[in-house]
Scaffold this active site. Structure first.
Site, PDB file in Angstrom:
ATOM      1  N   ASP A   1      -2.531 -11.882   5.896  1.00 14.49           N
ATOM      2  CA  ASP A   1      -3.925 -11.437   5.916  1.00 14.49           C
ATOM      3  C   ASP A   1      -4.280 -11.182   7.372  1.00 14.49           C
ATOM      4  O   ASP A   1      -4.493 -12.116   8.143  1.00 14.49           O
ATOM      5  CB  ASP A   1      -4.824 -12.516   5.316  1.00 14.49           C
ATOM      6  CG  ASP A   1      -6.305 -12.189   5.438  1.00 14.49           C
ATOM      7  OD1 ASP A   1      -6.642 -11.077   5.912  1.00 14.49           O
ATOM      8  OD2 ASP A   1      -7.131 -13.055   5.083  1.00 14.49           O
ATOM      9  N   ILE A   2      -4.326  -9.916   7.754  1.00 10.00           N
ATOM     10  CA  ILE A   2      -4.506  -9.607   9.177  1.00 10.00           C
ATOM     11  C   ILE A   2      -5.873 -10.033   9.702  1.00 10.00           C
ATOM     12  O   ILE A   2      -6.062 -10.130  10.920  1.00 10.00           O
ATOM     13  CB  ILE A   2      -4.254  -8.116   9.480  1.00 10.00           C
ATOM     14  CG1 ILE A   2      -5.268  -7.220   8.763  1.00 10.00           C
ATOM     15  CG2 ILE A   2      -2.822  -7.734   9.113  1.00 10.00           C
ATOM     16  CD1 ILE A   2      -5.189  -5.751   9.180  1.00 10.00           C
TER      17      ILE A   2
ATOM     18  N   LYS B   1     -12.895   2.154  11.196  1.00  7.75           N
ATOM     19  CA  LYS B   1     -11.590   2.590  11.703  1.00  7.75           C
ATOM     20  C   LYS B   1     -11.683   2.935  13.191  1.00  7.75           C
ATOM     21  O   LYS B   1     -10.780   2.614  13.969  1.00  7.75           O
ATOM     22  CB  LYS B   1     -11.075   3.791  10.906  1.00  7.75           C
ATOM     23  CG  LYS B   1     -10.674   3.459   9.470  1.00  7.75           C
ATOM     24  CD  LYS B   1      -9.564   2.421   9.394  1.00  7.75           C
ATOM     25  CE  LYS B   1      -8.224   2.975   9.868  1.00  7.75           C
ATOM     26  NZ  LYS B   1      -7.126   1.976   9.742  1.00  7.75           N
TER      27      LYS B   1
ATOM     28  N   THR C   1      -9.496   1.067   2.702  1.00  6.16           N
ATOM     29  CA  THR C   1      -9.570   2.534   2.621  1.00  6.16           C
ATOM     30  C   THR C   1     -10.484   3.049   1.512  1.00  6.16           C
ATOM     31  O   THR C   1     -10.508   4.253   1.253  1.00  6.16           O
ATOM     32  CB  THR C   1      -8.166   3.119   2.422  1.00  6.16           C
ATOM     33  OG1 THR C   1      -7.591   2.574   1.226  1.00  6.16           O
ATOM     34  CG2 THR C   1      -7.261   2.807   3.615  1.00  6.16           C
TER      35      THR C   1
ATOM     36  N   TYR D   1     -16.600   3.440   6.519  1.00  9.18           N
ATOM     37  CA  TYR D   1     -15.136   3.487   6.640  1.00  9.18           C
ATOM     38  C   TYR D   1     -14.715   4.086   7.982  1.00  9.18           C
ATOM     39  O   TYR D   1     -13.943   3.484   8.739  1.00  9.18           O
ATOM     40  CB  TYR D   1     -14.540   4.290   5.489  1.00  9.18           C
ATOM     41  CG  TYR D   1     -13.079   4.630   5.688  1.00  9.18           C
ATOM     42  CD1 TYR D   1     -12.100   3.629   5.706  1.00  9.18           C
ATOM     43  CD2 TYR D   1     -12.669   5.950   5.869  1.00  9.18           C
ATOM     44  CE1 TYR D   1     -10.759   3.947   5.912  1.00  9.18           C
ATOM     45  CE2 TYR D   1     -11.340   6.273   6.065  1.00  9.18           C
ATOM     46  CZ  TYR D   1     -10.392   5.273   6.082  1.00  9.18           C
ATOM     47  OH  TYR D   1      -9.063   5.588   6.295  1.00  9.18           O
TER      48      TYR D   1
ATOM     49  N   TRP E   1      -5.740  12.708   4.480  1.00  6.88           N
ATOM     50  CA  TRP E   1      -5.445  13.094   3.093  1.00  6.88           C
ATOM     51  C   TRP E   1      -4.045  12.630   2.659  1.00  6.88           C
ATOM     52  O   TRP E   1      -3.248  13.417   2.138  1.00  6.88           O
ATOM     53  CB  TRP E   1      -5.565  14.597   2.920  1.00  6.88           C
ATOM     54  CG  TRP E   1      -6.923  15.175   3.161  1.00  6.88           C
ATOM     55  CD1 TRP E   1      -7.931  14.634   3.920  1.00  6.88           C
ATOM     56  CD2 TRP E   1      -7.416  16.426   2.665  1.00  6.88           C
ATOM     57  NE1 TRP E   1      -9.019  15.477   3.926  1.00  6.88           N
ATOM     58  CE2 TRP E   1      -8.746  16.587   3.175  1.00  6.88           C
ATOM     59  CE3 TRP E   1      -6.872  17.436   1.878  1.00  6.88           C
ATOM     60  CZ2 TRP E   1      -9.516  17.706   2.885  1.00  6.88           C
ATOM     61  CZ3 TRP E   1      -7.653  18.557   1.599  1.00  6.88           C
ATOM     62  CH2 TRP E   1      -8.959  18.685   2.092  1.00  6.88           C
TER      63      TRP E   1
ATOM     64  N   GLY F   1       0.830  -1.202   0.000  1.00  6.53           N
ATOM     65  CA  GLY F   1       0.000   0.000   0.000  1.00  6.53           C
ATOM     66  C   GLY F   1       0.860   1.246   0.000  1.00  6.53           C
ATOM     67  O   GLY F   1       2.098   1.190  -0.003  1.00  6.53           O
ATOM     68  N   GLN F   2       0.209   2.382   0.019  1.00  4.71           N
ATOM     69  CA  GLN F   2       0.922   3.651  -0.066  1.00  4.71           C
ATOM     70  C   GLN F   2       1.905   3.858   1.089  1.00  4.71           C
ATOM     71  O   GLN F   2       3.078   4.158   0.880  1.00  4.71           O
ATOM     72  CB  GLN F   2      -0.087   4.804  -0.111  1.00  4.71           C
ATOM     73  CG  GLN F   2       0.566   6.144  -0.336  1.00  4.71           C
ATOM     74  CD  GLN F   2      -0.421   7.286  -0.492  1.00  4.71           C
ATOM     75  OE1 GLN F   2      -0.038   8.383  -0.849  1.00  4.71           O
ATOM     76  NE2 GLN F   2      -1.693   7.051  -0.225  1.00  4.71           N
TER      77      GLN F   2
ATOM     78  N   ALA G   1      -5.139  -1.678   5.603  1.00  9.92           N
ATOM     79  CA  ALA G   1      -6.467  -1.130   5.903  1.00  9.92           C
ATOM     80  C   ALA G   1      -7.350  -1.210   4.679  1.00  9.92           C
ATOM     81  O   ALA G   1      -6.869  -1.248   3.545  1.00  9.92           O
ATOM     82  CB  ALA G   1      -6.355   0.329   6.354  1.00  9.92           C
TER      83      ALA G   1
END
Length: 297
Positions: A37-38, A137, A63, A133, A158, A10-11, A61
């Site tokens: 795989d959490i 979270k 997202t 979402y 962001w 991921g980012q 996550a």
């Protein structure tokens, strides 16, 4: 020191990979979703037994904010069950957990006080998510807090970078395909560079003298803007000529409601860890746009 990273593709996971070479004292173990795989407790236990980490950074996550409205079970599986699984195994293994959360835990409705002075959200403000979402979270945060005490929950906002999928890269792609673009100008928050977030997470880990400063922290870059302002600055820095139009949120309906104001107060993390935070505009100007990748999360 062994630091295990979930969501490695991921980012944020890629951002941590990009700085990992600067910390030879840390043995980073990067696990993408195909390896870890959490939401699968046995998988988590097996990976922890194999690598014996001292710290775990949960960068995994769900997202997809709008998609979560139609996939609540999937969002819950990753954002809540996954967080709980990691917390339980961290507790059993004596591992410290660093978990990434979001400004979407807030509804965005308290941007001003009676004196009309903006008040960014602090860690003490009461969350009130407006969508699946944000709710998952928040529930993930609570699952961790109900399980053990050795955690850092970092709420951010962001997030963008040259890695994976994000608003900045979407704007650049759309600008190459269109002559005009409309972006909402009445949602106010702060862009966060993923590499800055990665550096903060590693800094927290390296602050061994503050090992007991567990809890919830806010982190984003400094300043504030609308999505329109963010897009305008992206195009300006890259000398992109495009007809950019500001529009209200009401003109761009989405399945999930976004916070209209989600600026985060970073006083706690700055004071606790001695962190200096760059303004979002200044940070955006440092991006090397020539190395932007197309790797999917």
């Amino acid at each position: 020191m062994v630091v295990l990273i979930t969501g490695a593709n991921g980012q944020l996971g890629q951002a941590i990979q990009s700085i990992s070479g600067n910390y030879p004292e840390i043995d980073f173990v990067f696990c993408d979703s195909s390896k870890l795989d959490i939401s699968n407790l046995k998988n988590v236990e097996q990976i922890f037994a194999q690598y014996k980490p001292n710290y775990c950074i949960n960068a995994a996550a769900y997202t997809a904010v709008d998609k979560a409205e139609s996939e609540p079970e999937k969002a819950h599986s990753i954002n809540v069950i996954g967080a709980k699984n990691l917390a339980e195994v961290c507790k059993k293994s004596g591992v410290v957990l660093l978990h990434i959360s979001t400004d979407f835990v807030f509804d965005g409705n308290r941007s001003v006080t009676l004196s009309a002075v903006e008040v960014p959200y602090s860690e003490e403000d009461i969350p009130n998510p407006t969508g699946v979402y944000g709710q998952t979270k928040l529930d993930g945060e609570k699952a961790i807090q109900d399980t053990f005490d050795n955690y850092y929950i970092i709420r951010t906002s962001w997030v963008y970078s040259q890695f994976a999928n994000n608003f900045m890269k979407t704007m650049l792609r759309l600008a190459s395909e269109r002559e005009s673009l409309s972006v909402v100008n009445d949602q106010i928050g702060t862009p966060t560079n993923a590499v800055d977030l990665a550096e903060v997470l590693v800094k927290i880990i390296c602050h061994t003298e503050l090992a007991g400063a567990f809890g919830i922290y806010n982190f984003s870059n400094e300043g504030k803007c609308s999505w329109y302002d963010f897009a305008k600055k992206i195009f300006e820095i890259n000398n992109i000529k495009i007809d950019l139009k500001p529009i209200p949120t009401s003109s761009f309906p989405t399945p999930a409601k976004r916070p209209s104001y989600s600026v985060l107060d970073k006083s706690k993390i700055k004071n606790t860890f001695g962190i200096a935070i760059m303004n979002w505009e200044t940070r955006l100007k440092t991006i090397d746009f020539s190395v932007i990748t197309e790797k999917k999360p």
